[in-house]
Design an enzyme around this catalytic site. Structure first.
Site, PDB file in Angstrom:
ATOM      1  N   ASP A 159     -60.214  60.200 -97.037  1.00  0.00           N
ATOM      2  CA  ASP A 159     -61.455  59.791 -97.697  1.00  0.00           C
ATOM      3  C   ASP A 159     -62.523  60.837 -97.377  1.00  0.00           C
ATOM      4  OD1 ASP A 159     -59.792  57.525 -97.915  1.00  0.00           O
ATOM      5  OD2 ASP A 159     -61.513  56.165 -97.863  1.00  0.00           O
ATOM      6  N   LYS A 222     -64.576  56.781-104.962  1.00  0.00           N
ATOM      7  CA  LYS A 222     -65.008  55.686-104.085  1.00  0.00           C
ATOM      8  C   LYS A 222     -66.531  55.644-104.091  1.00  0.00           C
ATOM      9  CE  LYS A 222     -64.776  54.568 -99.111  1.00  0.00           C
ATOM     10  NZ  LYS A 222     -64.150  54.949 -97.822  1.00  0.00           N
ATOM     11  N   LYS A 258     -62.201  52.773-105.606  1.00  0.00           N
ATOM     12  CA  LYS A 258     -62.424  52.030-104.369  1.00  0.00           C
ATOM     13  C   LYS A 258     -63.911  51.758-104.175  1.00  0.00           C
ATOM     14  CE  LYS A 258     -61.918  52.285 -99.321  1.00  0.00           C
ATOM     15  NZ  LYS A 258     -61.393  53.071 -98.169  1.00  0.00           N
TER      16      LYS A 258
END
Length: 322
Positions: A159, A222, A258
């Site tokens: 991430d 995300k 996400k």
């Protein structure tokens, strides 16, 4: 009891050359986006066994996360135990389920090896934040080195955080190059690009940053680090979902989504799944393409599922903390 099996991974996003014409003239009607987001949960409701099914699905799409300054190996091992068995046995038995796990466990790079050992043989991926999380204000070579460190220690997913200034300055080539280099450093690990949407000021910027990250090869986009003043919201998520849909229409590639931060309840878990179903379809209700970055909501989901089975709400002390 039926077992829940992980689905095969979606093909990696190879990316495309930077295409400014895909987004430079984009317009976002903010009031319309807010109205659409506000009506998502009023137009579709789920009750009883259907609600329970949606909540179980939220669990299998959850990135169980600990990103605190006082994280320890023991805390990570406890989190991994919860990821392997996220619901109490009597709830699983009552629902007729076995083999349920969370979508992944997410930790800092220095704790990746601990998580990998704790999850060995479970099939639960280990995700690691990297690139100077949460601000990302480090020299690029150090950010790439952090990715390499996490991958070398066994991380399946990375991430990353983008440089927000590139978005605010409209420097799309710099943002593209940065994400592309991070994508290369990830190797076989999937890259989830955190846009920190609360820092991007406008929904137009959110759409543009989403498109550039996908063009550069991000496998997921995300919303947030969870550390911004404003984290995941439904209007922002709606705009990102539209960007996902547009990118897929141009390339045929499915990119994951996400939302993270600010989601705490079972009601939130259902709201974001409704958004996915209505905007992108059922494929985005599976962990290959959808993750929830909201560990704190697991406790409420467990309470709601026990209520579904027994008609009573249990005290929070009855459930293991995530």
């Amino acid at each position: 009891m039926p077992e829940i099996h992980a689905l095969p991974n979606i093909a990696r996003n190879p990316g495309v050359p930077l295409q400014l014409d895909w987004f430079d003239q984009i317009a976002v009607n903010t009031p319309a986006a807010e109205r659409r987001a506000a009506t998502l949960t009023t137009r579709r409701t789920v009750k009883k066994e259907w609600q329970a099914a949606w909540l179980v699905n939220a669990v299998r799409c959850m990135d169980l996360t600990t990103l605190a300054g006082d994280d320890t190996p023991e805390r990570v091992r406890r989190l991994c135990a919860k990821a392997r068995s996220p619901l109490a046995d009597h709830i699983l038995d009552g629902l007729g389920l076995a083999g349920l796990t969370t979508g992944a466990v997410c930790v800092y790079p220095t704790l990746v090896s601990t998580a990998v050992k704790a999850l060995d043989g479970t099939g639960v991926p280990v995700a690691s934040v990297a690139t100077g999380f949460p601000a990302g204000l480090m020299p690029l070579n150090l950010r790439l080195a952090e990715i390499l460190y996490a991958v070398d220690h066994g991380a399946d997913e990375i991430d990353i955080v983008i440089t927000r200034a590139h978005v605010l300055d409209g420097n799309w080539s710099a943002l593209y190059d940065e994400v592309a280099e991070m994508r290369e450093a990830c190797g076989a690990a999937h890259l989830k690009a955190i846009l920190a949407t609360g820092d991007l000021k406008t929904l137009r910027n959110v759409y543009k940053a989403s498109m550039v990250a996908m063009q550069a090869g991000a496998d997921f986009i995300k919303t947030s680090t969870g550390k911004e003043g404003v984290n995941a919201t439904l209007p922002v998520s709606l705009v990102m979902a539209r960007a996902l849909r547009d990118y897929g229409a141009r390339t045929g590639q499915k990119i994951g989504f996400k939302p993270a931060g600010g989601m705490k309840t079972a009601k939130d878990a259902i709201a974001w799944q409704i958004l996915m179903k209505e905007e992108l379809g059922d494929d985005w209700l599976k962990p290959d393409l959808f993750r929830l970055g909201a560990s704190s909501m697991l406790a409420d989901i467990e309470r709601q599922l026990e209520h579904h089975l027994t008609g009573r709400y249990a005290a929070s002390s009855r459930h293991a903390i995530a």
